[in-house]
Design a protein around this motif. Structure first.
Motif, PDB file in Angstrom:
ATOM      1  N   MET A 116       1.250  57.128 141.202  1.00 44.75           N
ATOM      2  CA  MET A 116       0.768  55.787 141.491  1.00 44.75           C
ATOM      3  C   MET A 116       1.194  54.847 140.358  1.00 44.75           C
ATOM      4  O   MET A 116       1.854  55.256 139.415  1.00 44.75           O
ATOM      5  N   LYS A 117       0.798  53.610 140.473  1.00 44.47           N
ATOM      6  CA  LYS A 117       1.234  52.592 139.527  1.00 44.47           C
ATOM      7  C   LYS A 117       0.633  52.833 138.152  1.00 44.47           C
ATOM      8  O   LYS A 117      -0.538  53.180 138.021  1.00 44.47           O
ATOM      9  N   PRO A 136     -16.752  57.182 145.998  1.00 41.23           N
ATOM     10  CA  PRO A 136     -15.897  58.053 145.190  1.00 41.23           C
ATOM     11  C   PRO A 136     -15.695  57.486 143.794  1.00 41.23           C
ATOM     12  O   PRO A 136     -15.838  56.279 143.565  1.00 41.23           O
ATOM     13  N   SER A 137     -15.360  58.341 142.862  1.00 41.83           N
ATOM     14  CA  SER A 137     -15.080  57.917 141.489  1.00 41.83           C
ATOM     15  C   SER A 137     -13.673  57.336 141.423  1.00 41.83           C
ATOM     16  O   SER A 137     -12.731  57.928 141.941  1.00 41.83           O
ATOM     17  N   VAL A 138     -13.543  56.174 140.786  1.00 42.20           N
ATOM     18  CA  VAL A 138     -12.237  55.532 140.666  1.00 42.20           C
ATOM     19  C   VAL A 138     -11.796  55.554 139.208  1.00 42.20           C
ATOM     20  O   VAL A 138     -12.619  55.638 138.285  1.00 42.20           O
ATOM     21  N   LEU A 139     -10.493  55.469 139.005  1.00 41.58           N
ATOM     22  CA  LEU A 139      -9.929  55.465 137.665  1.00 41.58           C
ATOM     23  C   LEU A 139     -10.061  54.071 137.071  1.00 41.58           C
ATOM     24  O   LEU A 139      -9.604  53.081 137.652  1.00 41.58           O
ATOM     25  N   VAL A 140     -10.691  54.009 135.886  1.00 40.21           N
ATOM     26  CA  VAL A 140     -10.917  52.741 135.183  1.00 40.21           C
ATOM     27  C   VAL A 140     -10.216  52.812 133.838  1.00 40.21           C
ATOM     28  O   VAL A 140     -10.187  53.870 133.193  1.00 40.21           O
ATOM     29  N   MET A 174       3.463  55.018 134.935  1.00 44.61           N
ATOM     30  CA  MET A 174       2.923  55.657 136.130  1.00 44.61           C
ATOM     31  C   MET A 174       1.547  56.265 135.873  1.00 44.61           C
ATOM     32  O   MET A 174       1.187  56.583 134.748  1.00 44.61           O
ATOM     33  N   THR A 175       0.831  56.392 136.960  1.00 46.85           N
ATOM     34  CA  THR A 175      -0.375  57.214 137.001  1.00 46.85           C
ATOM     35  C   THR A 175      -0.021  58.451 137.808  1.00 46.85           C
ATOM     36  O   THR A 175       0.383  58.339 138.974  1.00 46.85           O
ATOM     37  N   LEU A 176      -0.158  59.616 137.191  1.00 44.30           N
ATOM     38  CA  LEU A 176       0.179  60.864 137.865  1.00 44.30           C
ATOM     39  C   LEU A 176      -1.090  61.649 138.175  1.00 44.30           C
ATOM     40  O   LEU A 176      -1.974  61.761 137.326  1.00 44.30           O
ATOM     41  N   GLU A 177      -1.159  62.157 139.380  1.00 44.43           N
ATOM     42  CA  GLU A 177      -2.282  63.001 139.779  1.00 44.43           C
ATOM     43  C   GLU A 177      -1.801  64.438 139.916  1.00 44.43           C
ATOM     44  O   GLU A 177      -0.796  64.700 140.582  1.00 44.43           O
ATOM     45  N   TYR A 178      -2.511  65.345 139.254  1.00 46.66           N
ATOM     46  CA  TYR A 178      -2.199  66.773 139.320  1.00 46.66           C
ATOM     47  C   TYR A 178      -3.356  67.512 139.994  1.00 46.66           C
ATOM     48  O   TYR A 178      -4.527  67.153 139.818  1.00 46.66           O
ATOM     49  N   GLU A 185      -6.519  52.782 144.743  1.00 50.22           N
ATOM     50  CA  GLU A 185      -5.525  53.770 145.150  1.00 50.22           C
ATOM     51  C   GLU A 185      -5.005  53.534 146.562  1.00 50.22           C
ATOM     52  O   GLU A 185      -3.915  53.984 146.904  1.00 50.22           O
ATOM     53  N   THR A 186      -5.769  52.829 147.381  1.00 44.15           N
ATOM     54  CA  THR A 186      -5.305  52.516 148.733  1.00 44.15           C
ATOM     55  C   THR A 186      -4.161  51.518 148.695  1.00 44.15           C
ATOM     56  O   THR A 186      -3.131  51.683 149.359  1.00 44.15           O
ATOM     57  N   GLU A 187      -4.311  50.467 147.873  1.00 46.00           N
ATOM     58  CA  GLU A 187      -3.274  49.452 147.745  1.00 46.00           C
ATOM     59  C   GLU A 187      -2.306  49.754 146.609  1.00 46.00           C
ATOM     60  O   GLU A 187      -1.308  49.048 146.439  1.00 46.00           O
ATOM     61  N   ASN A 188      -2.611  50.784 145.803  1.00 39.02           N
ATOM     62  CA  ASN A 188      -1.794  51.153 144.647  1.00 39.02           C
ATOM     63  C   ASN A 188      -1.584  49.954 143.719  1.00 39.02           C
ATOM     64  O   ASN A 188      -0.448  49.583 143.384  1.00 39.02           O
ATOM     65  N   ILE A 189      -2.687  49.366 143.292  1.00 37.85           N
ATOM     66  CA  ILE A 189      -2.632  48.215 142.410  1.00 37.85           C
ATOM     67  C   ILE A 189      -3.850  48.229 141.483  1.00 37.85           C
ATOM     68  O   ILE A 189      -4.929  48.700 141.876  1.00 37.85           O
ATOM     69  N   TRP A 190      -3.659  47.757 140.247  1.00 38.59           N
ATOM     70  CA  TRP A 190      -4.766  47.640 139.304  1.00 38.59           C
ATOM     71  C   TRP A 190      -5.469  46.312 139.515  1.00 38.59           C
ATOM     72  O   TRP A 190      -4.823  45.262 139.599  1.00 38.59           O
ATOM     73  N   LYS A 191      -6.799  46.347 139.606  1.00 30.91           N
ATOM     74  CA  LYS A 191      -7.604  45.150 139.821  1.00 30.91           C
ATOM     75  C   LYS A 191      -8.612  44.990 138.678  1.00 30.91           C
ATOM     76  O   LYS A 191      -9.024  45.976 138.068  1.00 30.91           O
ATOM     77  N   VAL A 192      -9.010  43.759 138.429  1.00 28.98           N
ATOM     78  CA  VAL A 192      -9.953  43.470 137.352  1.00 28.98           C
ATOM     79  C   VAL A 192     -11.364  43.825 137.796  1.00 28.98           C
ATOM     80  O   VAL A 192     -11.820  43.412 138.868  1.00 28.98           O
TER      81      VAL A 192
END
Length: 481
Positions: free
Chosen positions: A458-459, A182-186, A441-445, A212-219
């Protein structure tokens, strides 16, 4: 949907035509002439060159030396006329919105005649209502580009669609969807260049993705030391991240070094720089090319536009904008590029890049409203969404207006889009979802019709200043680091 009339005499021959004209000149070039195509009993008279240039079927036919290539009439017994009408409309530049029956016939026509432009148009029309029909039909007719694109659309909305996927689709089609990443937010923030020993800055010079599973930003990766994302052009094209230009230091010294990041091998590479160095410009990618739009150089606004060819690693100047602009909102929709330009009083003009013999930026529409200065523009299907200042210049609340490319009508979306701790300047589309981002926040619509309905929160991205966001497909080895 547009349709086209044909010209035919009572006996079925082409008006003014010759049943035995030669299809090629002496040098092998095709003679441009009219051709009658009979599809399901319906006669069409079309320019042969239009068909040969855009259909692998007709191109192969007229290079085969078969008897049919010297005739003025061809019968296509395996197609329905509706699909052929849609193909002609697309080849002439129309963007027809199709119902279920038309989608099936268009896919059949695109597969049989191998019309790549029609396939691309079908990809632009994928949505939550037609994705299962498109996916199954594309599989049946072997239209692989549409098959993959539709599977990717479903994969990116799998949480919403999984139960229906399993009830509706054959096992092999479900398996292919689940095999895709799946496409992830970068996201990446604004950083200037730094030396190898500048550990204070190097630790924060990272490109990150949202788990998005852990709701955390990773490098995901570190920026090259010579790269600047401050007032740079940053975008993703074909799953590669490009960083073009930017500035360094208080005096805004233009950075010449340009880079591309490939997730497949987790490496950065240098690429050529634009002919006109620039910063604070818009960068958008489409069909294997990057478009650097406007910007500044030596604190002077520019109207120039350059196009980068990924294959040849070269930049060429394109048509200038109607007037100079920096930091303009820019997006793509229906395979077309659009840019917002502003002028007093409170007027937003949207221009489209037209790539024909005489390329130009053509005015599409004008929005005149209080606080109409557009911060961000997002394309979804045939809609352009323009986000602008809130009431009385309230930067913590955005208003949004929608322009439909098919109907040419503006509508205002209900309610406000709250942006605590900073105005919303960034948003990306993932299938029929939109992800917006700020520090909080990160908001999904979910896009339903022309309305954005909040779906989940999300975070936020914990960086101050300008942030660029985009979607990428990441290999497992990068996400497991």
């Amino acid at each position: 949907m547009s349709s086209y009339s044909s010209s035919e005499s009572e006996d079925g021959s082409v008006n003014g035509g010759d049943e035995n004209f030669p299809p090629f000149c002496a040098n092998g070039d095709l003679v441009s002439t009219r051709l009658t195509i009979v599809v399901g009993g319906t006669h069409f008279t079309e320019d042969k060159m239009l068909l040969v240039r855009n259909s692998d079927y007709f191109r192969a036919l007229y290079r085969s030396g078969m008897r049919e290539c010297s005739q003025g009439k061809i019968h296509l017994k395996s197609l329905g006329p509706k699909g052929f009408i849609i193909a002609l409309a697309v080849l002439r530049g129309d963007m027809p919105i199709l119902d279920a029956d038309e989608i099936v016939e268009a896919i059949e026509c695109a597969a049989f005649l191998q019309v790549g432009q029609l396939t691309k148009h079908l990809v632009k029309l994928i949505d939550s209502d037609n994705c299962f029909l498109m996916y199954h039909t594309a599989a049946n007719f072997g239209l692989m580009d549409l098959y993959h694109a539709t599977a990717m659309f479903i994969r990116n909305m799998y949480v919403e669609l999984e139960s229906e996927v399993r009830k509706t689709l054959p096992t092999e089609l479900v398996t292919y969807v689940e095999s895709l990443k799946p496409s992830v937010l970068v996201a990446v923030g604004a950083h200037v260049t730094c030396g190898a020993n500048d550990t204070i800055h190097t630790d924060s010079r990272t490109v990150c993705y949202l788990d998005e599973t852990e709701n955390i930003w990773k490098v995901l990766t570190d920026l090259p030391l010579q790269a600047s994302t401050s007032m740079a052009g940053v975008t993703v094209l074909d799953n590669k991240l490009y960083v073009i230009g930017g500035v360094d230091g208080l005096h805004k010294q233009v950075v010449e070094a340009c880079f591309v990041y490939c997730v497949d091998n987790n490496t950065w590479s240098r690429i050529s720089s634009p002919k006109q160095l620039r910063y604070n410009f818009s960068l958008v990618g489409l069909d294997g090319r990057l478009f650097a739009v406007g910007g500044e150089c030596d604190r002077t606004l520019m109207s120039s536009v350059e196009i980068y060819d990924v294959i040849t690693d070269t930049w060429e100047f394109a048509a200038h904008l109607p007037r100079p602009v920096a930091g303009a909102a820019c997006t793509k929709a229906m395979g077309r590029i659009f840019v917002c330009l502003w002028r007093p009083m409170e007027t937003t003009e949207i221009y489209e890049y037209i790539a024909r013999e005489e390329e130009e930026w053509r005015l599409v529409t004008t929005l005149i409203k209080q606080q109409s200065y557009g911060h961000c523009m997002v394309g979804h299907k045939d809609n352009l969404y323009v986000m602008r200042n809130g009431p009385s210049g309230d930067f913590l609340r955005c208003l949004m207006d929608c322009y439909n490319l098919t109907t040419g009508e503006w509508t205002s979306l209900p309610g406000h889009f709250t942006n605590s701790r900073g105005a919303l300047f960034t948003a990306v589309v993932r299938s029929d979802l939109v992800l917006t981002l700020n520090r909080s926040m990160t908001l999904e619509y979910a896009v339903e019709g022309k309305t954005w309905k909040p779906r989940r929160q999300m975070k936020g991205f914990p960086r101050s200043g300008t942030v660029w966001t985009f979607l990428m497909q990441l290999p497992d080895e990068l996400m497991l680091q």
